[in-house]
Design an enzyme around this catalytic site. Structure first.
Site, mmCIF file in Angstrom:
data_model
loop_
_atom_site.group_PDB
_atom_site.id
_atom_site.type_symbol
_atom_site.label_atom_id
_atom_site.label_comp_id
_atom_site.label_asym_id
_atom_site.label_seq_id
_atom_site.Cartn_x
_atom_site.Cartn_y
_atom_site.Cartn_z
ATOM 1 N N SER A 273 -8.021 7.581 5.058
ATOM 2 C CA SER A 273 -9.196 7.730 4.521
ATOM 3 C C SER A 273 -10.115 8.084 5.674
ATOM 4 C CB SER A 273 -9.727 6.731 3.958
ATOM 5 O OG SER A 273 -11.223 6.796 3.635
ATOM 6 N N TYR A 286 -10.839 -2.252 4.336
ATOM 7 C CA TYR A 286 -10.612 -0.729 4.145
ATOM 8 C C TYR A 286 -10.868 -0.105 5.588
ATOM 9 C CZ TYR A 286 -10.143 3.706 1.519
ATOM 10 O OH TYR A 286 -9.702 4.684 0.879
HETATM 11 N N1 LIG Z 1 -10.504 8.108 -3.730
HETATM 12 C C1 LIG Z 1 -10.857 8.323 -2.692
HETATM 13 O O1 LIG Z 1 -12.151 8.652 -2.621
HETATM 14 C C2 LIG Z 1 -10.075 8.190 -1.623
HETATM 15 C C3 LIG Z 1 -10.578 8.659 -0.466
HETATM 16 C C4 LIG Z 1 -9.736 8.612 0.773
HETATM 17 C C5 LIG Z 1 -8.537 8.066 0.765
HETATM 18 N N2 LIG Z 1 -8.052 7.567 -0.378
HETATM 19 C C6 LIG Z 1 -6.803 6.677 -0.525
HETATM 20 O O2 LIG Z 1 -5.862 7.204 -1.436
HETATM 21 C C7 LIG Z 1 -5.285 6.321 -1.752
HETATM 22 C C8 LIG Z 1 -5.404 6.224 -3.417
HETATM 23 O O3 LIG Z 1 -6.520 5.979 -3.727
HETATM 24 P P1 LIG Z 1 -7.297 6.233 -5.358
HETATM 25 O O4 LIG Z 1 -8.436 6.246 -5.123
HETATM 26 O O5 LIG Z 1 -6.549 7.428 -5.750
HETATM 27 O O6 LIG Z 1 -6.661 4.780 -5.845
HETATM 28 P P2 LIG Z 1 -6.276 4.662 -7.347
HETATM 29 O O7 LIG Z 1 -6.594 3.083 -7.462
HETATM 30 O O8 LIG Z 1 -6.866 5.503 -8.373
HETATM 31 O O9 LIG Z 1 -4.743 4.388 -7.456
HETATM 32 C C9 LIG Z 1 -4.128 3.583 -6.585
HETATM 33 C C10 LIG Z 1 -2.624 3.366 -7.116
HETATM 34 O O10 LIG Z 1 -1.706 2.741 -6.303
HETATM 35 C C11 LIG Z 1 -0.963 1.580 -7.214
HETATM 36 N N3 LIG Z 1 -1.036 0.295 -6.304
HETATM 37 C C12 LIG Z 1 -1.989 -0.468 -6.186
HETATM 38 N N4 LIG Z 1 -1.343 -1.559 -5.381
HETATM 39 C C13 LIG Z 1 -0.183 -1.389 -5.267
HETATM 40 C C14 LIG Z 1 1.072 -1.869 -4.915
HETATM 41 N N5 LIG Z 1 1.053 -3.248 -4.406
HETATM 42 N N6 LIG Z 1 2.165 -1.308 -4.820
HETATM 43 C C15 LIG Z 1 2.505 -0.090 -5.649
HETATM 44 N N7 LIG Z 1 1.341 0.409 -5.980
HETATM 45 C C16 LIG Z 1 0.205 -0.306 -5.836
HETATM 46 C C17 LIG Z 1 -2.117 1.432 -8.241
HETATM 47 O O11 LIG Z 1 -1.204 0.943 -9.433
HETATM 48 C C18 LIG Z 1 -2.608 2.865 -8.380
HETATM 49 O O12 LIG Z 1 -1.876 3.388 -9.301
HETATM 50 C C19 LIG Z 1 -5.484 5.073 -1.353
HETATM 51 O O13 LIG Z 1 -4.671 4.855 -0.144
HETATM 52 C C20 LIG Z 1 -6.955 5.264 -0.700
HETATM 53 O O14 LIG Z 1 -7.421 4.453 0.173
HETATM 54 C C21 LIG Z 1 -8.837 7.474 -1.592
#
Ligand SMILES: NC(=O)c1ccc[n+]([C@@H]2O[C@H](COP(=O)([O-])OP(=O)(O)OC[C@H]3O[C@@H](n4cnc5c(N)ncnc54)[C@H](O)[C@@H]3O)[C@@H](O)[C@H]2O)c1
Length: 394
Positions: A273, A286
């Site tokens: 991120s 985070y």
């Molecule tokens: N959304 C953002 O703004 C953003 C920005 C930068 C990076 N990210 C990164 O992208 C990734 C996804 O983020 P998101 O916003 O889509 O989140 P989200 O919560 O929508 O999706 C995360 C998914 O991971 C699954 N998950 C959680 N714990 C788990 C585990 N122990 N084992 C298997 N699956 C598991 C959840 O069930 C969910 O389906 C993360 O690593 C986050 O740091 C997100």
């Protein structure tokens, strides 16, 4: 695309029942696996509608009065032509003996999911469209947000995708999306808690059982407990470390073991991120874990480079679309942090970007597909930042 005409093809085209004979599905596993079924009957300008209706890209077309067209690479066009022409001859012959008897839907599904056929296609070079055709990918967190977008993007680029998530029902929904959008790739939802060594091993065993190999791992399952430092409970800190660091490590270790043994290279992507590059407030676990993911990727790139395995990170900006991280509580915490109303949060973040453009899941998926593709063949240990220009990497 190549055009073919011969007495046999012209004879088939001249039959009054030619179009009807082509309506029957593939007659043999070869016709199904290599030629993607019988040729489409090309009349007028209705090709696009036919392809949409049939839900499959055609490998060959028969145009009345013109001949046979076969689409594909140099390597496979001759093979597809031979299979198609043989099928025309069998179809014409069968018509004289009571009718055509095609493979049943069940038989076609069996072949589509049968590893051997995938292997034969791979060897013959018939990997369906897209630059990741024939590659096998695992995406964690594929049930939601960025993991889902990335899985959809990889499938769109032709990869077969295992959708690993704690939440099986959500991963299955992603599978249904892919099934509709990219029917020529295969995917499977796999329940897996990335913090469990045992479940991670079992998930990869399933992938190997189903597809026989592994080319791509995308670590995206992540969490973001939003607490100011002084209020951060220890269990939330530990949970974030377990999912965001231990989970990425366990998945990468299992994937690397397979890739090294295969000796065919591979690509590992850590979805980090922009908070891993520039710390944000009320985000202690985070910030720490997202920086850690990028740094782990750099070390893995050094270790695995000699095996042709590339390891990179993406560090997306804020992606609100479809994300469960951006839930009501998280948005409220962000609003508080910036002294604004919750509904001002999205415009507030968009305003901080150079492009003044909201980042969508597809933008991140495109970056990941690029890093997994051969176009990124000399890129390893790096971080790509799809964030509309918010954090500049030097
Ligand atoms: N959304 C953002 O703004 C953003 C920005 C930068 C990076 N990210 C990164 O992208 C990734 C996804 O983020 P998101 O916003 O889509 O989140 P989200 O919560 O929508 O999706 C995360 C998914 O991971 C699954 N998950 C959680 N714990 C788990 C585990 N122990 N084992 C298997 N699956 C598991 C959840 O069930 C969910 O389906 C993360 O690593 C986050 O740091 C997100």
């Amino acid at each position: 695309m190549k055009h073919f005409s011969s007495g046999e093809i012209a004879g088939f085209l001249a039959r009054p029942d030619a179009k009807k004979l082509l309506a029957a599905a593939a007659l043999t596993p070869d016709e199904f696996a290599y030629a993607n079924g019988p040729p489409l009957w090309l009349e007028g300008g209705r090709l696009k509608r036919r392809i949409v209706r049939d839900g499959r890209p055609a490998s060959s077309f028969l145009a009345p009065g013109i001949g046979l067209f076969v689409v594909g690479t140099e390597k496979i066009i001759g093979l597809v032509r031979d299979v198609v022409v043989a099928s025309l001859s069998v179809r014409a012959g069968a018509a004289e003996f009571g009718g055509v008897n095609p493979l049943t839907r069940r038989q076609r599904e069996f072949i589509a999911n049968w590893e051997m056929e995938g292997y034969r296609k791979h060897v013959a070079g018939i990997t369906e469209g897209g630059e990741l055709g024939g590659r096998i990918a695992v995406v964690t967190g594929a049930g939601s947000g960025l993991g889902r977008s990335i899985a959809v993007g990889l499938a769109r680029a032709g990869a077969d995708v295992a959708l690993a998530d704690l939440d099986l029902a959500s991963a299955e929904k992603t599978g249904a999306l892919i099934g509709k959008e990219s029917p020529n790739t295969s995917c499977a939802a796999v329940r897996c808690d990335v913090t469990s060594e045992k479940q991670v091993e079992q998930a990869f065993a399933r992938v190997l059982d189903r597809w026989g190999g592994l080319d791509i791992l995308v670590n995206a399952a992540g969490i973001a407990p939003p607490y100011p430092l002084v209020d951060l409970p220890l269990d939330q800190w530990r949970r974030a470390l377990a999912v965001n660091l231990t989970g990425y490590f366990l998945m990468a270790r299992a994937a690397a073991r397979i890739m090294v043994q295969q000796g065919m290279g591979g690509s590992i992507i850590n979805v980090s991120s922009k908070s891993g590059l520039e710390a944000s407030k009320s985000n202690t676990p985070y910030n720490a874990t997202k920086a850690g993911e990028m740094h782990m990727a750099r070390g893995w790139a050094l270790e695995l480079g000699e095996h042709g395995i590339r390891v990179n990170s993406v560090a997306p900006g804020n992606v609100f679309e479809g994300s469960k991280i951006w839930n009501r509580e998280y948005i409220e915490a962000c609003a508080k942090k910036h002294g604004i109303e919750p509904e001002e949060v999205i415009p507030h973040y968009v305003k901080m970007t150079a492009l003044k453009r909201e980042v969508k899941g597809r933008d991140v998926a495109d970056a990941v597909v690029f890093l997994c593709s051969d176009r990124a063949r000399t890129i390893t240990g790096q971080t790509l930042v799809p964030d509309s220009g918010q954090v500049m990497v030097r």
